[in-house]
Design a protein around this motif. Structure first.
Motif, PDB file in Angstrom:
ATOM      1  N   VAL A 236       0.688  -1.347   0.668  1.00  0.00           N
ATOM      2  CA  VAL A 236      -0.321  -0.028   0.670  1.00  0.00           C
ATOM      3  C   VAL A 236       0.849   0.917   0.277  1.00  0.00           C
ATOM      4  CG1 VAL A 236      -1.586   1.163   1.288  1.00  0.00           C
ATOM      5  CG2 VAL A 236      -1.882  -0.982   1.483  1.00  0.00           C
ATOM      6  N   LEU A 237       0.772   1.937  -1.243  1.00  0.00           N
ATOM      7  CA  LEU A 237       1.457   3.471  -0.751  1.00  0.00           C
ATOM      8  C   LEU A 237       0.618   4.067   0.076  1.00  0.00           C
ATOM      9  CD1 LEU A 237       0.944   3.232  -5.012  1.00  0.00           C
ATOM     10  CD2 LEU A 237       2.741   4.638  -3.761  1.00  0.00           C
ATOM     11  N   ILE A 238       1.258   4.645   1.163  1.00  0.00           N
ATOM     12  CA  ILE A 238       0.539   5.923   1.941  1.00  0.00           C
ATOM     13  C   ILE A 238       1.203   7.216   1.379  1.00  0.00           C
ATOM     14  CG2 ILE A 238       0.760   6.706   4.438  1.00  0.00           C
ATOM     15  CD1 ILE A 238       0.261   4.334   4.285  1.00  0.00           C
ATOM     16  N   GLU A 239       0.402   7.762   0.825  1.00  0.00           N
ATOM     17  CA  GLU A 239       0.643   8.860  -0.023  1.00  0.00           C
ATOM     18  C   GLU A 239      -0.743   9.896  -0.020  1.00  0.00           C
ATOM     19  OE1 GLU A 239       0.561   7.820  -4.611  1.00  0.00           O
ATOM     20  OE2 GLU A 239      -1.346   5.881  -4.358  1.00  0.00           O
ATOM     21  N   THR A 240      -1.108   9.815   1.053  1.00  0.00           N
ATOM     22  CA  THR A 240      -2.149  10.482   1.659  1.00  0.00           C
ATOM     23  C   THR A 240      -1.962  11.051   3.312  1.00  0.00           C
ATOM     24  OG1 THR A 240      -4.169   8.978   2.844  1.00  0.00           O
ATOM     25  CG2 THR A 240      -3.943  10.070   0.243  1.00  0.00           C
ATOM     26  N   LEU A 241      -2.097  12.336   3.795  1.00  0.00           N
ATOM     27  CA  LEU A 241      -2.193  12.710   4.850  1.00  0.00           C
ATOM     28  C   LEU A 241      -3.120  11.600   5.979  1.00  0.00           C
ATOM     29  CD1 LEU A 241      -0.198  14.533   7.060  1.00  0.00           C
ATOM     30  CD2 LEU A 241      -2.265  16.083   6.581  1.00  0.00           C
ATOM     31  N   PRO A 242      -4.112  11.227   5.636  1.00  0.00           N
ATOM     32  CA  PRO A 242      -5.034  10.687   6.411  1.00  0.00           C
ATOM     33  C   PRO A 242      -4.893   9.508   6.339  1.00  0.00           C
ATOM     34  CG  PRO A 242      -5.876  11.955   4.955  1.00  0.00           C
ATOM     35  CD  PRO A 242      -4.868  12.083   4.628  1.00  0.00           C
ATOM     36  N   ALA A 243      -3.679   9.431   5.304  1.00  0.00           N
ATOM     37  CA  ALA A 243      -3.483   7.213   6.124  1.00  0.00           C
ATOM     38  C   ALA A 243      -2.694   6.934   6.811  1.00  0.00           C
ATOM     39  CB  ALA A 243      -2.785   7.020   4.693  1.00  0.00           C
ATOM     40  N   VAL A 244      -1.495   8.213   7.466  1.00  0.00           N
ATOM     41  CA  VAL A 244      -0.243   8.080   7.952  1.00  0.00           C
ATOM     42  C   VAL A 244      -0.730   7.635   9.291  1.00  0.00           C
ATOM     43  CG1 VAL A 244       0.293  10.385   8.536  1.00  0.00           C
ATOM     44  CG2 VAL A 244       2.032   9.128   8.279  1.00  0.00           C
ATOM     45  N   PHE A 245      -2.160   7.692   9.710  1.00  0.00           N
ATOM     46  CA  PHE A 245      -2.726   8.233  10.741  1.00  0.00           C
ATOM     47  C   PHE A 245      -2.814   6.554  11.500  1.00  0.00           C
ATOM     48  CE2 PHE A 245      -1.800  12.547  10.757  1.00  0.00           C
ATOM     49  CZ  PHE A 245      -1.508  12.408  11.295  1.00  0.00           C
TER      50      PHE A 245
ATOM     51  N   ARG B 197       5.903  10.133  -1.348  1.00  0.00           N
ATOM     52  CA  ARG B 197       5.544  11.309  -1.065  1.00  0.00           C
ATOM     53  C   ARG B 197       5.808  12.243  -2.240  1.00  0.00           C
ATOM     54  NH1 ARG B 197      12.577  11.316  -1.575  1.00  0.00           N
ATOM     55  NH2 ARG B 197      13.268  10.001  -3.008  1.00  0.00           N
ATOM     56  N   TRP B 198       5.690  12.321  -3.010  1.00  0.00           N
ATOM     57  CA  TRP B 198       4.972  13.437  -4.440  1.00  0.00           C
ATOM     58  C   TRP B 198       3.383  13.356  -3.656  1.00  0.00           C
ATOM     59  CZ3 TRP B 198       9.583  15.875  -4.778  1.00  0.00           C
ATOM     60  CH2 TRP B 198      10.510  14.852  -5.113  1.00  0.00           C
ATOM     61  N   ASP B 199       2.437  12.660  -3.923  1.00  0.00           N
ATOM     62  CA  ASP B 199       1.230  12.804  -3.555  1.00  0.00           C
ATOM     63  C   ASP B 199       0.818  13.342  -1.983  1.00  0.00           C
ATOM     64  OD1 ASP B 199      -0.810  11.607  -5.130  1.00  0.00           O
ATOM     65  OD2 ASP B 199       0.335  10.356  -6.353  1.00  0.00           O
TER      66      ASP B 199
ATOM     67  N   ALA C  35       2.832  16.660 -10.798  1.00  0.00           N
ATOM     68  CA  ALA C  35       2.102  17.986 -11.202  1.00  0.00           C
ATOM     69  C   ALA C  35       1.130  18.490 -10.729  1.00  0.00           C
ATOM     70  CB  ALA C  35       0.882  17.451 -12.703  1.00  0.00           C
ATOM     71  N   GLU C  36       0.261  17.557  -9.595  1.00  0.00           N
ATOM     72  CA  GLU C  36      -0.087  18.165  -8.407  1.00  0.00           C
ATOM     73  C   GLU C  36      -0.335  18.654  -7.680  1.00  0.00           C
ATOM     74  OE1 GLU C  36      -4.362  18.270  -8.652  1.00  0.00           O
ATOM     75  OE2 GLU C  36      -4.485  15.663  -8.994  1.00  0.00           O
ATOM     76  N   ILE C  37       1.051  18.323  -6.606  1.00  0.00           N
ATOM     77  CA  ILE C  37       1.808  19.312  -6.272  1.00  0.00           C
ATOM     78  C   ILE C  37       1.972  20.950  -6.933  1.00  0.00           C
ATOM     79  CG2 ILE C  37       3.863  20.256  -5.122  1.00  0.00           C
ATOM     80  CD1 ILE C  37       4.096  17.498  -5.024  1.00  0.00           C
ATOM     81  N   SER C  38       1.755  20.890  -7.796  1.00  0.00           N
ATOM     82  CA  SER C  38       2.108  22.380  -8.821  1.00  0.00           C
ATOM     83  C   SER C  38       0.473  22.879  -8.705  1.00  0.00           C
ATOM     84  CB  SER C  38       2.126  21.859 -10.015  1.00  0.00           C
ATOM     85  OG  SER C  38       3.656  21.461 -10.413  1.00  0.00           O
ATOM     86  N   ARG C  39       0.236  21.993  -8.844  1.00  0.00           N
ATOM     87  CA  ARG C  39      -1.697  23.032  -8.990  1.00  0.00           C
ATOM     88  C   ARG C  39      -2.460  23.368  -7.908  1.00  0.00           C
ATOM     89  NH1 ARG C  39      -6.791  20.550  -7.957  1.00  0.00           N
ATOM     90  NH2 ARG C  39      -5.752  18.496  -7.458  1.00  0.00           N
ATOM     91  N   VAL C  40      -1.786  22.370  -6.728  1.00  0.00           N
ATOM     92  CA  VAL C  40      -2.140  22.699  -5.605  1.00  0.00           C
ATOM     93  C   VAL C  40      -1.603  24.193  -4.809  1.00  0.00           C
ATOM     94  CG1 VAL C  40      -3.711  20.583  -5.158  1.00  0.00           C
ATOM     95  CG2 VAL C  40      -1.440  20.866  -4.508  1.00  0.00           C
ATOM     96  N   GLN C  41      -0.719  23.876  -5.124  1.00  0.00           N
ATOM     97  CA  GLN C  41       0.218  25.456  -4.560  1.00  0.00           C
ATOM     98  C   GLN C  41       0.157  26.331  -5.034  1.00  0.00           C
ATOM     99  OE1 GLN C  41       4.894  25.079  -4.722  1.00  0.00           O
ATOM    100  NE2 GLN C  41       4.771  25.267  -2.499  1.00  0.00           N
TER     101      GLN C  41
END
Length: 571
Positions: free
Chosen positions: A270-279, A299-301, A476-482
């Motif tokens: 499983v990719l842990i690539e969302t902040l809620p999932a780290v918990f 890490r990018w997601d 690309a998502e980082i670019s957009r949301v930032q």
């Protein structure tokens, strides 16, 4: 889910299968809305489609509930709430359970390469010398009809060992070596629909199409290897909660029962690539404990998710994306806790992507890029990761050298690096605000990368080399949301833009100037023949929207289903 009700089902007549004349032989309640092809028909068999339809019907209500839970969590965060550990599942986090033993076939995963399910890419990646190749239906793939179904054809040939590719331009034939990487497949996330497949009048869930077709056409090979730990193996993306892992576990059990293979034959990271999932890492592993082979630091997601989670928190503006690396406290804490969690449960803790690519025309710059990769991999292996990702085969020797020098003959560090110090990481550690500066050049780079990536995605390429880095949907998502975050809150820029706030007027000027730069860089002919203007329109609209769209590609997906572009190739 996305608003695919806006998708025009009355596109070209050849894009529909009405069971009149030539078409796919489909079971009751299934409608295929993609062009007919005899080779595709070998994948879209009636029995395979029935298996996908059965999965969709059995799990669609659970999926809809899980997506509603995501929306409810987002409402809480937008009202000022913070993600954190769930008190109700403390017994799981503190329990002494472990996952099923890692199969010997994938005990050593020290370097993994990723890429889309394009034919030449699959061959080169399997031959690359990496331990694992993750064939990607998600961030590295533009989900056109051709890319999706051709990808299934390619993977079936790869599993059979018969895959080959004739590069007519070079007059070269590509075939598999005697020794190849282990094949993992990444289906799409739960949130993505598949508008080419209607089941009972509704678009299918994209990941069930990806998983179902791949598993159905290859389970006979897996059954022959039953008990030998040869898979099949998967990577699971974009989850936010263990309830989503539980659905996957049920899907796996359903597939194993259908195929007559032992429970636990299917294994997934499983990719842990969302902040809620780290918990939720312990809980996710617990739900998949018979089918798990670990977690990965996507890490990018993860950076993208940090912004998305805190979209209503003006006190959490990120600095330039190039400054949000693993040295940031919240990123390092995330990595350390993942290692501790995985090793406590006796599974792999996989490191993140090295996005650099070889710079062939500049040896000095190339060596500098490789040195950045070495330092990043040195940090990962010293922290306790069992393996890492590379975006290009040219990076594999450097990554392999670093991990081998530190791990020696041991296939992994599960037993030797338990990281008990990470047991003391707190919610505050995982949520700490990142430090750094925001600059006009950062805004420009975000805009330039976002538009170019989306232009490529709209024409069928899911991973794109830009400025000596491999960009995919996550970066690309980082670019957009930032950009969205800075615009929303009028972020003040540092450096050359000292005292300037990001406004609609400034952004409009930046977009115009960066479009001019893109045209100069790619050339007038390529610019005119590409979809840069369409991409600019989508990207600009998403950056300036009053409400942040959940995903960049959802808004653009309706364009994909109306085109049949060629797939991407980057090897």
């Amino acid at each position: 889910m996305m608003g695919i009700g806006t998708y025009n089902h009355h596109t070209a007549p050849e894009a529909r299968n009405t069971n009149m004349g030539v078409g796919y032989d489909v079971p009751e309640g299934v409608d295929i809305r993609g062009r007919y092809d005899q080779e595709y028909a070998k994948i879209l068999t009636k029995d395979a489609l029935q298996f996908v339809a059965d999965l969709q019907r059995e799990f669609r209500n659970l999926i809809k509930y899980a997506m509603e839970c995501r929306r409810e969590a987002k409402r809480r965060y937008n009202q000022g709430g913070l993600p954190g550990f769930d008190p109700a599942t403390r017994y799981i986090r503190e329990g002494e359970w472990t996952c099923a033993p890692v199969p010997p076939a994938v005990a050593d995963r020290r370097v993994e390469i990723t890429g889309p399910v394009e034919r030449k890419m699959i061959i080169n990646a399997l031959n690359s010398g990496a331990k694992v190749f993750m064939a990607d239906f998600e961030d590295a793939l533009s989900p056109s009809w051709e890319n999706l179904i051709r990808g299934q054809v390619n993977l079936k040939d790869a599993v059979d060992g018969t895959i080959s590719f004739h590069d007519k331009a070079r007059d070269r034939i590509y075939k598999l070596n005697h020794q190849t990487a282990k094949l993992f497949v990444r289906p799409r996330g739960w949130h993505l629909p598949e508008a080419h497949f209607l089941i009972d009048g509704e678009p299918a869930t994209g990941c069930l199409v990806d998983f179902g077709l791949y598993f159905y056409h290859n389970y006979a090979v897996f059954r022959r290897n039953q008990g030998a730990g040869f898979g099949p193996f998967f990577y699971l993306p974009k989850m936010e909660h263990s309830r989503e892992a539980k659905i996957w576990n049920c899907v796996f059990e359903r597939a194993e029962n259908m195929a007559g293979i032992e429970r636990g034959s299917i294994r997934a990271t499983v990719l842990i690539e969302t902040l809620p999932a780290v918990f939720q890492m312990d809980e996710i592993l617990y739900e998949l404990r018979d089918h798990s082979v670990g977690l990965n630091c996507g890490r990018w997601d993860y950076i993208f998710s940090y912004v998305k989670t805190f979209q209503a928190h003006p006190d959490r503006l990120l600095p330039d994306r190039v400054q949000v690396g693993m040295a940031q406290h919240f990123m390092r804490s995330y990595s350390d806790l993942l290692i501790r969690t995985c090793h406590r449960r006796n599974v792999h803790a996989m490191g993140g992507m090295a996005a650099q690519i070889p710079i062939r025309d500049d040896p000095k710059a190339n060596e500098a890029a490789i040195e950045l990769v070495r330092k990043d991999k040195q940090r990962e292996v010293k922290a306790g990761h069992d393996g890492t990702w590379a975006a290009h085969p040219g990076l594999i020797p450097a990554c392999m050298e670093v991990f081998t020098n530190n791990m020696g003959n041991s296939p992994n560090q599960i037993q030797s690096m338990k990281r008990e110090d990470a047991a003391y990481l707190t919610e505050e550690d995982l949520l700490q605000r990142p430090g750094g500066v925001r600059t006009l050049e950062g805004l420009r780079l975000n805009t330039r990368v976002g538009i170019q990536y989306l232009a490529a995605w709209l024409t069928g390429a899911g991973s794109v080399p830009l400025y000596n880095l491999m960009e995919d949907a996550a970066t690309a998502e980082i670019s957009r949301v930032q950009n969205w975050q800075w615009l929303k809150y009028g972020a003040e820029l540092d450096g050359d833009g000292l005292g300037i706030r990001v406004s609609a007027e400034l952004f409009g000027r930046v977009v115009e100037e960066e479009m001019g730069r893109i045209e100069r860089e790619v050339g007038k002919e390529k610019f005119k023949g590409g979809m840069y203007k369409e991409a600019c329109k989508h990207f600009t609209r998403q950056c300036t929207a009053p409400i942040l769209d959940d995903f960049l590609t959802l808004d653009a997906y309706n364009n994909i289903v109306r085109h049949h572009p060629k797939g991407s190739s980057r090897l």
